[in-house]
Design a protein around this motif. Structure first.
Motif, PDB file in Angstrom:
ATOM      1  N   ARG A   1      -1.048  -7.072   1.079  1.00 19.27           N
ATOM      2  CA  ARG A   1      -2.452  -6.674   0.962  1.00 19.27           C
ATOM      3  C   ARG A   1      -2.838  -5.562   1.932  1.00 19.27           C
ATOM      4  O   ARG A   1      -3.906  -4.963   1.781  1.00 19.27           O
ATOM      5  CB  ARG A   1      -3.348  -7.904   1.165  1.00 19.27           C
ATOM      6  CG  ARG A   1      -3.196  -8.931   0.051  1.00 19.27           C
ATOM      7  CD  ARG A   1      -4.038 -10.162   0.309  1.00 19.27           C
ATOM      8  NE  ARG A   1      -3.593 -10.907   1.483  1.00 19.27           N
ATOM      9  CZ  ARG A   1      -2.573 -11.747   1.486  1.00 19.27           C
ATOM     10  NH1 ARG A   1      -1.881 -11.949   0.373  1.00 19.27           N
ATOM     11  NH2 ARG A   1      -2.221 -12.393   2.586  1.00 19.27           N
ATOM     12  N   THR A   2      -2.019  -5.316   2.920  1.00 18.63           N
ATOM     13  CA  THR A   2      -2.293  -4.227   3.865  1.00 18.63           C
ATOM     14  C   THR A   2      -1.090  -3.283   3.900  1.00 18.63           C
ATOM     15  O   THR A   2       0.014  -3.632   3.464  1.00 18.63           O
ATOM     16  CB  THR A   2      -2.536  -4.760   5.291  1.00 18.63           C
ATOM     17  OG1 THR A   2      -1.302  -5.279   5.820  1.00 18.63           O
ATOM     18  CG2 THR A   2      -3.594  -5.858   5.292  1.00 18.63           C
TER      19      THR A   2
ATOM     20  N   GLN B   1      -6.847   1.823   4.819  1.00 17.36           N
ATOM     21  CA  GLN B   1      -5.477   1.388   5.093  1.00 17.36           C
ATOM     22  C   GLN B   1      -4.672   2.483   5.798  1.00 17.36           C
ATOM     23  O   GLN B   1      -3.883   2.203   6.710  1.00 17.36           O
ATOM     24  CB  GLN B   1      -4.784   1.000   3.784  1.00 17.36           C
ATOM     25  CG  GLN B   1      -5.344  -0.242   3.115  1.00 17.36           C
ATOM     26  CD  GLN B   1      -5.076  -1.493   3.917  1.00 17.36           C
ATOM     27  OE1 GLN B   1      -4.016  -1.649   4.513  1.00 17.36           O
ATOM     28  NE2 GLN B   1      -6.035  -2.404   3.944  1.00 17.36           N
TER      29      GLN B   1
ATOM     30  N   TYR C   1      -3.578   1.390   9.549  1.00 13.42           N
ATOM     31  CA  TYR C   1      -2.145   1.071   9.675  1.00 13.42           C
ATOM     32  C   TYR C   1      -1.357   2.351   9.439  1.00 13.42           C
ATOM     33  O   TYR C   1      -0.936   2.640   8.320  1.00 13.42           O
ATOM     34  CB  TYR C   1      -1.736   0.002   8.656  1.00 13.42           C
ATOM     35  CG  TYR C   1      -2.593  -1.241   8.695  1.00 13.42           C
ATOM     36  CD1 TYR C   1      -2.423  -2.200   9.688  1.00 13.42           C
ATOM     37  CD2 TYR C   1      -3.557  -1.469   7.718  1.00 13.42           C
ATOM     38  CE1 TYR C   1      -3.196  -3.344   9.718  1.00 13.42           C
ATOM     39  CE2 TYR C   1      -4.338  -2.621   7.737  1.00 13.42           C
ATOM     40  CZ  TYR C   1      -4.161  -3.551   8.738  1.00 13.42           C
ATOM     41  OH  TYR C   1      -4.934  -4.685   8.762  1.00 13.42           O
TER      42      TYR C   1
END
Length: 526
Positions: free
Chosen positions: A126-127, A168, A172
């Motif tokens: 999900r990430t 995102q 990240y």
């Protein structure tokens, strides 16, 4: 000696096989083997990144990998669905086991199984951090990035809106040796001709010319933040664009005023990770500061539920925060009691609302030597973690009693009114030794305790008893007339259980599954 006594299962020690359904555990005792589906659940929740008393993390991981591969071979649809279910529900402290299980599915000889694993990538990863971990595993397993893997990873980018993708890509930026530039250049995700922001994001990640394409506002704010040199320049950007701590320059993470600005934007997991920093910088302090705001956030039941904050993660954070020093690095702080109390409350909130059964519970904690190793790669031993987990049941069930056991029974001075640090401290001071999981049932019989449910928190490495635990339960039932049930909370991802799968009154659950307390209550109530 009569033949009756020779074949009587009550006379079979744990070092002997009770029946042909038993296998030998790592300690040399005989127990029941979990089926592949039960072991899949244990692995997905508990993982294998920490060694047990008897096995290295590498050996335990290899065993679990074989079991996961067997699941993919037996029923790929069921396997994929279970991985997604446990991952999305937040039932595990870490998502890494689910990602690893998906990566193993891509190695299957069955095309349908490989497709099922890759179809689940977006749901489990999900990430971007999850995606990079999956990519690194694909490389490590030697799978290679064929068309199907590239299509699955491309889909991760293509199925997100530009705004969500911008979040995102700025939060990240790199993990596990991967960056967005490396992934995008490898899989070439698509963007429609009119999708200017998506095209801009891809080109920005790969350091290409934007050619007039405008980046999403969040990326522009992130780029502006990275150029700042003073808190007075950065804080307005944080407040206007709700930037997270990962989206700002590292120099700012030592500034108390910056952290005060970040506080409203901190998710629950980020808040747990940075409690020490907030305390060290004085944002959180015994009197004043933002302590009340932090405590209120940690004890917001709805926020805990929505964040899927896992009880073990909270317990581990509590242990680290209370210690006053970081696990990695040299940061130290003076723990604030209000925060410790808030973490204590948050731990129980993370298990959700549990309807009491009104039944009599004997909460039996394995305090033997093999329970002394760290659990789930954290700072707490399986022994300490099981004591905390038992408190969640004790808080909901009025009729309960605690005992500890190794090769004999230990009296525990634990009360449901105690704080988690007090419980952990009390369990850590006991003498440790060998394991006999039949001890709780035999003790209850000898002491005249009326028990509806024996809950045994253990690693299932039992071997010392003159009677098997399953037979001890049957003996208790016969001699008391109480149809007592046995719940075994497995605290490691080995393939063993003392619960007889053929007995409907025995139930094996995964220790520290966030649904465990509710599942136990449902079983006792049934």
């Amino acid at each position: 000696m009569s033949y009756t006594s020779l074949i009587d299962p009550k006379n079979v020690s744990q070092m002997e096989r009770l029946n042909d359904r038993q296998v030998v555990n790592n300690a040399g005792g005989y127990v029941f083997a979990l089926d592949i589906w039960a072991r899949l659940d244990r692995f997905l929740v508990l993982g294998s990144d920490a060694p047990t008393y008897y096995q290295s993390a590498r050996k335990l991981t290899r065993e679990n990998a074989k079991s996961v591969e067997a699941c993919w071979k037996a029923d790929h649809r069921r396997t994929a669905d279970r991985i997604v279910e446990i991952s999305k529900a937040g039932r595990a402290p870490k998502n890494s086991p689910a990602i690893f299980a998906l990566a193993l599915g891509t190695l299957s000889d069955d095309v349908a199984a490989r497709r099922a694993a890759l179809d689940a990538v977006t749901s489990v990863c999900r990430t971007a951090s999850h995606l990079f971990e999956f990519a690194a595993l694909i490389d490590a397993l030697g799978r290679g990035w064929g068309r199907s893997v590239s299509r699955a990873i491309s889909g991760w980018y293509e199925n997100r809106s530009p705004d969500k993708l911008a979040y995102q890509m700025t939060k990240y930026r790199s993990r596990n040796g991967y960056t967005h530039e490396r992934v995008i250049q490898r899989v070439h995700p698509k963007a429609a001709d009119g999708d200017a922001q998506r095209i801009a994001l891809y080109r920005w990640a790969c350091e290409g010319n934007l050619d007039g394409h405008v980046l999403p506002e969040l990326v522009l704010a992130h780029l502006a933040a990275m150029k700042t040199e003073k808190a007075s320049e950065l804080i307005p950007l944080i407040e206007k664009h709700e930037l997270t701590w990962e989206q700002i320059p590292t120099w700012a993470l030592t500034d108390a005023k910056v952290w005060e600005a970040l506080l409203p934007n901190l998710g629950m997991t980020a808040l747990l990770r940075n409690l020490g920093t907030l305390t060290d910088l004085g944002v959180v302090k015994p009197l004043g500061g933002r302590t009340s705001e932090v405590a209120d956030k940690l004890t917001d039941a709805e926020a805990v539920r929505q964040s899927r904050l896992h009880p073990y993660s909270i317990l581990n954070a509590l242990a680290v925060y209370r210690s006053g020093k970081s696990v990695k690095g040299e940061r130290t702080w003076g723990p604030v009691s209000n925060v410790i109390d808030a973490l204590d409350d948050a731990f129980y909130l993370a298990f959700g609302n549990v309807e009491p059964t009104g039944k009599r519970h004997l909460l039996s904690l394995d305090v033997s030597g093999s329970m002394g190793t760290a659990m789930i790669g954290g700072v707490l031993s399986a022994r300490e973690a099981s004591a905390a987990m038992s408190m969640a049941t004790a808080r909901s069930e009025k009729h309960h009693h605690f005992v500890g056991f190794g090769h004999s029974i230990h009296k525990l001075g634990i009360s449901s009114k105690m704080s988690l640090p007090e419980v952990i401290r009390s369990i850590s001071d006991l003498p440790f030794g060998r394991t006999d999981c039949s001890a709780p049932m035999l003790h209850a019989l000898k002491a005249g305790l009326e028990v509806d449910a024996f809950v045994v928190y253990t690693d299932n490495e039992t071997y010392m008893g003159s009677m098997h635990p399953s037979e001890a339960l049957k003996k208790y039932r016969r001699e008391t007339g109480i149809p007592a049930k046995l719940i075994v909370a497995g605290m490691t991802s080995t393939g063993f259980s003392i619960a007889d799968p053929n007995d409907a009154g025995m139930f094996d659950i995964v220790g520290f599954d966030s649904d465990a307390v509710s599942l136990m209550a449902d079983f006792v109530r049934a």
